[in-house]
Design an enzyme around this catalytic site. Sequence first.
Site, PDB file in Angstrom:
ATOM      1  N   HIS B 202      -4.588   9.263  -9.289  1.00 36.43           N
ATOM      2  CA  HIS B 202      -3.628   8.011  -9.665  1.00 36.43           C
ATOM      3  C   HIS B 202      -4.304   6.668  -9.404  1.00 36.43           C
ATOM      4  CE1 HIS B 202      -2.617   6.856  -5.519  1.00 36.43           C
ATOM      5  NE2 HIS B 202      -3.257   7.950  -5.146  1.00 36.43           N
ATOM      6  N   CYS B 326       1.039  -4.203   8.594  1.00 37.15           N
ATOM      7  CA  CYS B 326       2.208  -4.671   9.327  1.00 37.15           C
ATOM      8  C   CYS B 326       3.532  -3.753   8.616  1.00 37.15           C
ATOM      9  CB  CYS B 326       2.462  -6.162   9.119  1.00 37.15           C
ATOM     10  SG  CYS B 326       3.858  -6.782  10.346  1.00 37.15           S
TER      11      CYS B 326
END
Lengths: 139, 389
Positions: B202, B326
Site C-alpha cells: 500500500h 500527538c
Amino acid sequence: MEGQYSDQVMEHFRNPRNVGEIPDADGIGNVGNPVCGDIMRLYIKVDPATETIIDAKFKTFGCGAAIATSSMVTELVKGKTIEEALKVSNHAVAEALGGLPKIKMHCSVLAEQALTGAINDYLKKHGKPVVDKKFKDAH
Amino acid sequence: MRLVYLDNNATTRMREEVLEAMMPYCKDVYGNASSIHRFGRQARVAVDKARQEVASLLGASSPEEIIFTSGGTEADNFAIKGAVHAMRKKGNHIITSSIEHSAVLNSMKALEKDGYKITYLPVDGYGLINPNDVKKAITDSTVLISIMYANNEVGTIEPIEKMGEIAKERGVYFHTDAVQAVGKVTFQAKDLPVDILSMSAHKIYGPKGVGAIYIKKSTKVDTIMHGGHQEMGRRAGTENVPGIVGLGRAAEFAKKEAQEEPKRLCELRDYLYKNIAQAIPDTRLNGEPEKRLPNTLNIGFKYLEGESIMLNMDMEGIAVSTGSACTSGTLEPSHVLTAMGIDAGDAQGSIRFSLGRDNTKKDIDYVLKVLPPIIQRLRDMSPLYEKGK
C-alpha cells in the site's frame, strides 16, 4: 470515537475566543512546558470592588484540545467572581466542550491550572492568601 | 474545496490499474491457490506471476526468494523473529537503530522480554547511522542486524550497503525494512549485502493488507506463521490472491516508473521546501538534505505544536502528518526527531509532507498559499513566539 474531537472542540479550535494578552492584567497564570507539547498563559482583569473577572485572554502553544480548552475556560470565567471562578473544574471545561478524548483530558487540567495560577497571581498582588488546589499530574 | 493529499508515506491511493487487475480475483477466480483443480490452478498462475513482478522490482535472483505476507508489519516480524529463531544456537544479540518503525522496535522489545540483548544504535542530527557504530556493536553472539533502508518520518536514506558489508564480513544476517524505500529508491537486492528485506504494497499504490519479504537464497529464516504448506512452506495461510495480484501489478508500475517519477517528486518537493523556507521564518529541515527519499519533506515550525498545524491544514483540505505523534496515542515528541537530538519543543512543531503520484504543481501552489497564514495565526496565539519577534 476515541481520539476524535467533538464538534465543540473543533469549533473553539477553529474560532478561539479571547486570544491575546491583557497588557495591564491583574493576574497571569503560566503552565506547561514544550516537552509535553502544551504551554498556556492566561490573563485576567479583575474589578477590585466586586472581585469579578471582567476580562480574560490567553496565549497557548499546543494541540487542538489545548487551544480549545484555553478558549473555553476564558469564556466560562468571564463575569464570574474570583470565588465562583475557582469552582470551575477541568471537568466543567471538558464538559462544556462536549467532552475530550481521554488522552487529551490533561489539556483541561492545564486550563484549570492556568486559571488558578492567574487567580493566585491576583490574590498575591493584593496581599490575600492564595488557594492551594491539588491537581492530578497533568502529564 | 481543493483536496490535497500529502500523506503518501502513511498510505497511497491505489492505482486504477491495480484495482482492475484485482477485480477478477475478488469475483470469478476464487479458487484456493493450493488446490490442484482448474479453479486453484488459475489462482496459482496469478500468484506466481505476481511473485515474478515483485522479484523483478526488488532485483531478486529468483522469484523463490519472495514470500508474500499480510503487509510490512508481518514482513518485519517474520524477518526479525524468524532469523533470530533460526540462529538461536549462535547467540542472542541483535543490533538495530533507535529510529526504526514500530513494527521493528516493538518486535525488538518483545524479544528483549524473551531474553535477547538488543543494541539500539544512535543517529546523527540528520538521522544517519554511522556504519562504524555497527562494526563496534557486533559481538560473537550477534545474530542479526536490522536497519531500515529509509526513515518514514524524515526520509533519511541509511548507508545500507556499508552496513551490510560489515555484517557480511562478520557472518551476521542483515535485514532491512524497505517499506518506505521500495518504489522511491532503485536497488537490486541481489547486488546488495542484504539477506532479508521487507516491503508493503500500500505504499506503492497497491492494496492494503499485503506485503512481501525477500529472503536471499540459503538464508535461514524460520517460519513464524505455522499451518499449511503455502508459500513454499515458509508462511502458512491461504494466499490473499486478490491482494497478491494487486501487489504484483503495483510492483510492475513501480519498476516502470522507477526513474522518472522519483525525479518528478523530488523537484516538486524541493519547490515546496524552497518556497516555505522563503515565505515562513524560523523553519528547519529535518532529515538529511541530500540522501533523502525524493517525496519526503519534514519541516519544523518553531514556536508551534504540530497537531494544531495539521488540523488547520486539514480544514483547508490538505492532509499531512505530524512529527509529534500527538494523534497516535502518545504525547511525547517523535522518537525519530528526539534520536536526532532535536530539542523537544522544536520536535513538537514538525510536519511531514509526503508526496505521491497524484500530486501536481497546482497542489503545491495551493499549500504555499494556505500555509503561511496558518503558521502566522498560530504563532500569534503562541506564548513562545514573542521571544522570537
